[in-house]
Design an enzyme around this catalytic site. Structure first.
Site, PDB file in Angstrom:
ATOM      1  N   HIS A 343       0.799  -1.218   0.000  1.00 12.85           N
ATOM      2  CA  HIS A 343       0.000   0.000   0.000  1.00 12.85           C
ATOM      3  C   HIS A 343       0.836   1.274   0.000  1.00 12.85           C
ATOM      4  CE1 HIS A 343      -4.101  -1.547   0.540  1.00 12.85           C
ATOM      5  NE2 HIS A 343      -3.592  -2.462   1.327  1.00 12.85           N
ATOM      6  N   LYS A 521      -8.767  13.164   4.765  1.00 16.66           N
ATOM      7  CA  LYS A 521      -7.728  12.148   4.688  1.00 16.66           C
ATOM      8  C   LYS A 521      -6.932  12.148   5.986  1.00 16.66           C
ATOM      9  CE  LYS A 521      -6.867  12.683  -0.284  1.00 16.66           C
ATOM     10  NZ  LYS A 521      -7.172  11.288  -0.647  1.00 16.66           N
ATOM     11  N   ARG A 522      -6.200  11.089   6.201  1.00 13.65           N
ATOM     12  CA  ARG A 522      -5.194  11.109   7.255  1.00 13.65           C
ATOM     13  C   ARG A 522      -4.262  12.299   7.003  1.00 13.65           C
ATOM     14  NH1 ARG A 522      -0.352   8.066   6.914  1.00 13.65           N
ATOM     15  NH2 ARG A 522      -1.249   7.078   5.084  1.00 13.65           N
ATOM     16  N   LYS A 527       0.137  14.004   1.561  1.00 14.14           N
ATOM     17  CA  LYS A 527      -1.236  14.257   1.124  1.00 14.14           C
ATOM     18  C   LYS A 527      -1.498  15.755   0.928  1.00 14.14           C
ATOM     19  CE  LYS A 527      -2.938  10.015   3.299  1.00 14.14           C
ATOM     20  NZ  LYS A 527      -3.427   9.264   2.123  1.00 14.14           N
ATOM     21  N   THR A 629      -8.994   5.729  -2.009  1.00 13.19           N
ATOM     22  CA  THR A 629     -10.359   5.270  -2.268  1.00 13.19           C
ATOM     23  C   THR A 629     -11.347   6.401  -2.035  1.00 13.19           C
ATOM     24  OG1 THR A 629     -10.448   4.375  -0.008  1.00 13.19           O
ATOM     25  CG2 THR A 629      -9.947   2.831  -1.794  1.00 13.19           C
ATOM     26  N   LYS A 633     -14.960   7.473  -3.974  1.00 11.18           N
ATOM     27  CA  LYS A 633     -16.233   7.754  -3.298  1.00 11.18           C
ATOM     28  C   LYS A 633     -16.783   9.114  -3.715  1.00 11.18           C
ATOM     29  CE  LYS A 633     -14.459   5.013   0.474  1.00 11.18           C
ATOM     30  NZ  LYS A 633     -13.565   5.092   1.640  1.00 11.18           N
TER      31      LYS A 633
END
Length: 791
Positions: A343, A521-522, A527, A629, A633
Site C-alpha cells: 500500500h 484524509k489522514r 497528502k 479510495t 467515493k
C-alpha cells in the site's frame, strides 16, 4: 419486526416501551436485525464446510466498518420494514440509527478498504474470514483545544457491541520472548510470556442476504486472570498485572512507536493477531482435511500491508515445529498460501524492526527469518536482504514469502516494480501484479446518499447495486436538462444536510449555494493538506484585495487525524484551525469563504461529507499515494476531482474524461527529477510572488498574533527542504482552482460534468477488485455462482 423489537426490549434489556431510551430502542432494533442476519450467516458457514470450499483469510490491522445498523438493514432489504415498525411504536428510525457509535477498529483508507472487501466478498458469495484485533479504544478520539489536536481514548466498547458473538471456546496461546533450544533436529521455543487470544465474531452479510461471512477479531486475555496470593499479601497491583499486560495488546490501534516500549507493543500486536489467525485457520483446515500438505488448496491468506507479514515465519514455524515438515517444504507450502498487498512507496511506511528487539520478542521467528533469507540468498545470490543493517525489513519478508504481490493502482504497481521492490522484481518478474482498489457502492452510494441513489434506481433500476457498470446507462442522460436538474437537486439536499450539521455541531453558518471543496484524509505531508491551506490563504488575500470581482463562494472543508507522534502533521492541523479562525471572522470575506474542520473524522462523518461535496481534493505529491479510495467515493457521488496524476487518480481521469477532471502538478517522473536540483523549493518560492506573500503572512504571525513565531519551523521547512514539493506545485494548483471556480459558475455544464463522473465509476467497485483477487491471486470461486450453475 415490531414484535421482535418489543421482545428484545423486554427480555434483552428489561425495559418497556414507555420507559425506554434511544439506546434501548437501538439495541432492540439491532438485536432484531442480528437475528435475521444469523439466519443467513449460519447456512452460508455450513455450506462452506459441507462443500470443503477454499476460503480466503484476509489479515488486516484495521477494519473500519463504521455503523452497522443501517448497513445491515440495507443489505437485508429491511430498511422500510424497520422504519415502519419503529414508526408504529412512535420512534424515529433515522434518529435511532444515528445513535450507534462507530466501531473504533481503524484509521483511514487501509481499514476502510478492508471493510469494503468484506462486503464484496459476502455479496459475491466467496467464503472468507477477516482477521484483526478487537481494539478497546481504537486509534483515538480527536478534539481540538486552541486549534491543537488533542487525543482522547475512544470509548465505543463502553456500550455493548451488539453485532458480535464472543467465542470463549475459540482460544489460542500466543507466546512472546523466552529462548529457543534445539534437540534432535527440532526447535523448542520456551516462552517468557504467554497471553490467550479469544475470538469475537461479527457476521458480514452480503446484498439481499444471499451469503454471509465472518469478521473474527481477537481479544487478549491473561493465562492467569487474577493472582489471589499476591492480593492476599496486600500487593494489589501485582494481583492484576497479568490482566493489565494482556489487555494492553488490544487497547489502542497504532500505539506511538517513538519509544522502545511503543515499538515492542506494536510488534506484539502484529504477531498476536497474526499467530492467532494462523492457528485458527489451520485448526479449521484440519477439522475437515487430512494432509497438512494440501493447505494451499483450502486456504488463501492475504496480507493487507506489512502489518501481518510475520504470517510467513509463523506458518513455517507451525508446519515445521508442530507438524514435522522439512523447512524447504514448509517454505514452499507457505508461499503458495500467501499473497501480499503493498500500500505504500514511502520507505518509512515499509515496516522494519530492530533485530535485537525482534529477537527479544520473537526469538524463534528470527531464526526462521535467517533461514528464509539464507534459502533465498542461495537461490539468488546478492538479492535484497530481509536482515539489513541491524533491521528486520518486513516489506522484503512479505515479498519473498508471497506467491503474488499486488499494487493497488496501475501507476502504483509500476512504481513498486521500479522503486521499493525493483531488485526483487528483477529476480521474480511474474510476482508483482495490479489490483486497483475499489469501494462498495452499497455503502458509498446506495446507503449514504439516498437522494441520488433513489434517482438512479428510478431511472435505470436497482441492478447497479451489484453491477456498478450499469451506471454507464446514465451517460445517455447528459443532455437531458430535467434529469440534470434532478441530479443537482439531489446534491442540493445533501449540501443542505451538511450545512445544517456544520451549524449544529460547530456553530459555523455556511451557504449551501457555495462550492463545497472537501479534503478528508489522514493528515500527512505527502497528502499536502498544507498546500490546500496555503491556497486558501492566497484566495482570501485576493478576495480582500479585489472585492469587486465576481468570486465563486467556497466552503473549504478539512477532515482527518494526525498520528500522535507526527509533529509536522499536528502543526498543519493547528495552522488550518488558526487560519479558519481568522478567515471565518473576517467581515470582508465571510460571505465568500469559510474554512471548516470538524474534529474526529470517521466513517459516519464521511457519509455526510462525501455526498455533499462539489470538489474533491486529491492533491498528493505524484508517486506517493498508492491508490486512494476517497477519490472514488467522491466521484461516485458526483464530485469533480482536482488532483495530480497520482494513485488511482490516473485511472479515474481516464474513465471520467480529461475534460471532467481538474489536473495540475508535476508527474511522478518530474517529481523525482525536480528533487535532483539543489534549492528547488527556494527557487519555486522566489518565482511565485503570491506564495511569498502567503508565507510572509504566516511567518509574521498573522494567524497567531499571540504567538507570532509559532510556524517559523513550518515555513523554514518549505524554504529549505519541502520534500513533497508543495512549493513547486503551488502556482499550478492555485490557477487550477480558479478554473474550477469558473466552471462552477455555469450550473448546467457543471451538472453534466458531475453526472459524467458518477456514470463513469463502474470500474471502481470493490466487487470488481475482489473478482480480480479471486481469479489472479487466490484461486477461489463464488459459491453463489456455483449454486446457480448447478441449478
Amino acid at each position: 419486526m415490531k414484535d421482535d423489537i418489543l421482545r428484545h426490549l423486554r427480555y434483552g434489556l428489561g425495559k418497556d416501551a414507555a420507559h425506554s431510551s434511544i439506546y434501548d430502542w437501538r439495541m432492540a432494533l439491532s438485536n432484531a436485525l442480528r437475528d435475521r442476519m444469523v439466519d443467513h450467516w449460519i447456512p452460508s458457514t455450513q455450506a462452506a464446510y459441507n462443500d470443503k470450499a477454499k476460503r480466503v483469510y484476509y489479515l488486516s490491522m484495521e477494519f473500519l466498518i463504521g455503523r452497522l445498523v443501517e448497513d445491515m438493514a440495507c443489505n437485508l432489504g429491511l430498511v422500510e420494514e424497520a422504519r415502519a415498525a419503529l414508526a408504529e411504536l412512535g420512534q424515529d428510525y433515522d434518529l435511532i440509527v444515528k445513535d450507534e457509535p462507530d466501531a473504533a477498529l481503524g484509521n483511514g483508507g487501509l481499514g476502510r478498504l478492508a471493510a469494503c472487501f468484506m462486503d464484496s466478498l459476502a455479496t459475491l458469495g466467496i467464503p472468507a474470514m477477516g482477521y484483526g484485533i478487537r481494539y478497546e479504544h481504537g486509534l483515538f478520539e480527536q478534539d481540538f483545544v486552541e486549534g491543537q489536536q488533542v487525543e482522547r481514548p475512544e470509548t465505543w466498547l463502553q456500550q455493548d457491541h451488539v453485532w458480535e458473538f464472543e467465542r470463549p471456546e475459540v482460544q489460542y496461546p500466543i507466546r512472546f520472548g523466552g529462548h529457543v533450544e534445539h534437540h534432535d533436529g527440532k526447535a523448542h521455543w520456551h516462552a517468557g510470556e504467554t497471553v490467550i487470544a479469544t475470538a469475537f465474531d461479527t457476521p458480514i452479510i452480503g446484498w439481499k442476504g444471499r451469503w454471509g461471512n465472518t469478521l473474527r477479531l481477537w481479544a487478549a486475555q491473561p493465562v492467569k486472570v487474577f493472582d489471589l496470593a499476591s492480593f492476599n499479601r496486600g500487593d494489589y497491583l501485582a494481583a492484576s498485572r497479568s490482566e493489565a499486560l494482556a489487555r494492553t495488546i488490544c487497547r489502542v490501534l497504532y500505539p506511538d512507536d517513538t519509544t522502545e516500549t511503543g515499538k515492542e507493543l506494536r510488534l506484539k500486536q502484529e504477531y498476536f493477531f497474526t499467530a492467532a489467525s494462523i492457528q485458527d485457520l489451520i485448526r479449521r483446515f484440519l477439522s475437515d482435511h487430512g494432509d497438512i500438505r494440501s493447505l494451499p488448496d483450502a486456504a488463501a491468506i492475504q496480507l493487507n500491508d506489512t502489518h501481518p507479514a510475520i504470517a510467513g515465519p509463523e506458518l513455517i514455524r507451525v508446519l515445521v515445529d508442530d507438524h514435522g515438515l522439512h523447512f524447504d517444504e514448509a517454505v514452499a507450502l507457505a508461499r503458495k498460501c500467501l499473497g501480499y498487498t503493498n500500500h505504500t512507496l514511502l520507505p518509512e511506511a515499509l515496516e522494519r524492526w530492530p533485530e535485537w528487539l525482534f529477537g527479544r520478542v520473537l526469538p524463534r521467528h528470527l531464526e526462521i527469518i535467517r533461514q528464509i533469507e539464507g534459502e533465498h540468498q542461495r537461490r539468488f545470490p546478492d538479492s535484497p536482504r530481509i536482515l539489513d543493517h541491524g533491521n528486520v525489513q518486513m516489506g522484503e519478508l512479505a515479498f519473498i514469502m508471497a506467491h503474488k504481490v499486488n499494487g493497488v493502482s496501475a501507476l502504483h504497481t509500476e512504481l513498486v516494480k521500479k522503486t521499493v521492490f525493483a531488485d526483487l522484481h528483477r529476480l521474480h518478474p511474474q510476482r508483482i501484479i495490479n489490483q486497483t482498489n475499489g469501494i462498495t457502492q452499497r455503502r458509498w452510494l446506495h446507503t449514504c446518499n439516498p437522494a441520488l441513489s433513489g434517482l438512479i434506481t428510478e431511472t435505470i433500476g436497482e441492478g447497479w447495486i451489484t453491477d456498478l457498470d450499469q451506471l454507464t446507462r446514465l451517460k445517455g442522460r447528459s443532455g437531458d436538462a430535467a434529469f440534470k436538474q434532478a441530479f443537482m437537486a439531489a446534491k442540493r439536499v445533501n449540501k443542505e444536510r451538511l450545512s445544517n450539521w456544520i451549524g449544529a455541531t460547530m456553530g459555523i453558518e455556511v451557504n449551501p449555494d457555495a462550492m463545497f471543496d472537501v479534503q478528508i484524509k489522514r493528515i500527512h505531508e505527502y497528502k499536502r493538506q498544507l498546500m490546500n491551506v496555503l491556497e486558501t490563504i492566497a484566495l482570501w488575500m485576493d478576495m480582500k484585495a479585489h472585492p469587486n470581482v465576481d468570486w465563486t463562494p467556497r466552503v473549504k472543508i478539512f477532515g482527518g487525524k494526525a498520528a500522535p507522534g507526527y509533529h509536522t502533521a499536528k502543526e498543519i492541523i493547528r495552522l488550518i484551525n488558526d487560519v479558519a479562525q481568522v478567515i471565518n471572522n473576517d467581515p470582508a470575506t465571510k460571505d465568500l469563504l469559510k474554512v471548516v474542520y470538524p474534529p474526529n473524522y470517521n466513517v459516519t462523518m464521511a457519509e455526510i461529507l462525501i455526498p455533499a461535496a462539489d470538489l474533491s481534493e486529491q492533491i498528493s505529491t505524484a508517486g506517493k499515494e498508492a491508490s486512494g479510495t476517497g477519490n472514488m467515493k467522491f466521484a461516485l457521488n458526483g464530485a469533480l476531482t482536482i488532483g495530480t496524476l497520482d494513485g488511482a487518480n490516473v485511472e479515474i481521469r481516464d474513465h471520467v474524461g480529461y475534460e471532467n477532471f481538474f489536473l495540475f502538478g508535476l508527474t511522478a517522473e518530474q517529481v523525482m527529477e525536480r528533487r535532483q536540483h539543489h534549492g528547488y523549493a527556494r527557487a519555486a518560492i522566489n518565482a511565485s510572488p503570491r506564495l511569498q506573500e502567503v508565507l510572509r503572512l504566516i511567518f509574521e504571525g498573522r494567524f497567531c498574533p499571540q504567538d507570532p513565531g509559532r510556524y517559523h519551523g513550518l515555513v523554514g521547512m518549505l524554504y529549505d527542504s519541502d520534500y513533497f514539493l508543495v512549493t513547486c506545485d503551488f502556482d499550478t494548483y492555485f490557477d487550477t482552482q480558479r478554473r474550477a471556480d469558473e466552471a462552477f459558475k455555469h450550473p448546467r455544464n457543471w451538472a453534466a460534468m458531475a453526472l459524467t463522473n458518477t456514470a463513469s465509476m463502474g470500474f471502481f467497485s470493490s466487487d470488481r477488485t475482489i473478482r480480480g483477487y479471486a481469479s489472479d491471486i487466490w484461486g477461489v470461486s463464488s459459491h453463489l455462482d456455483a449454486a446457480e450453475a448447478a441449478e
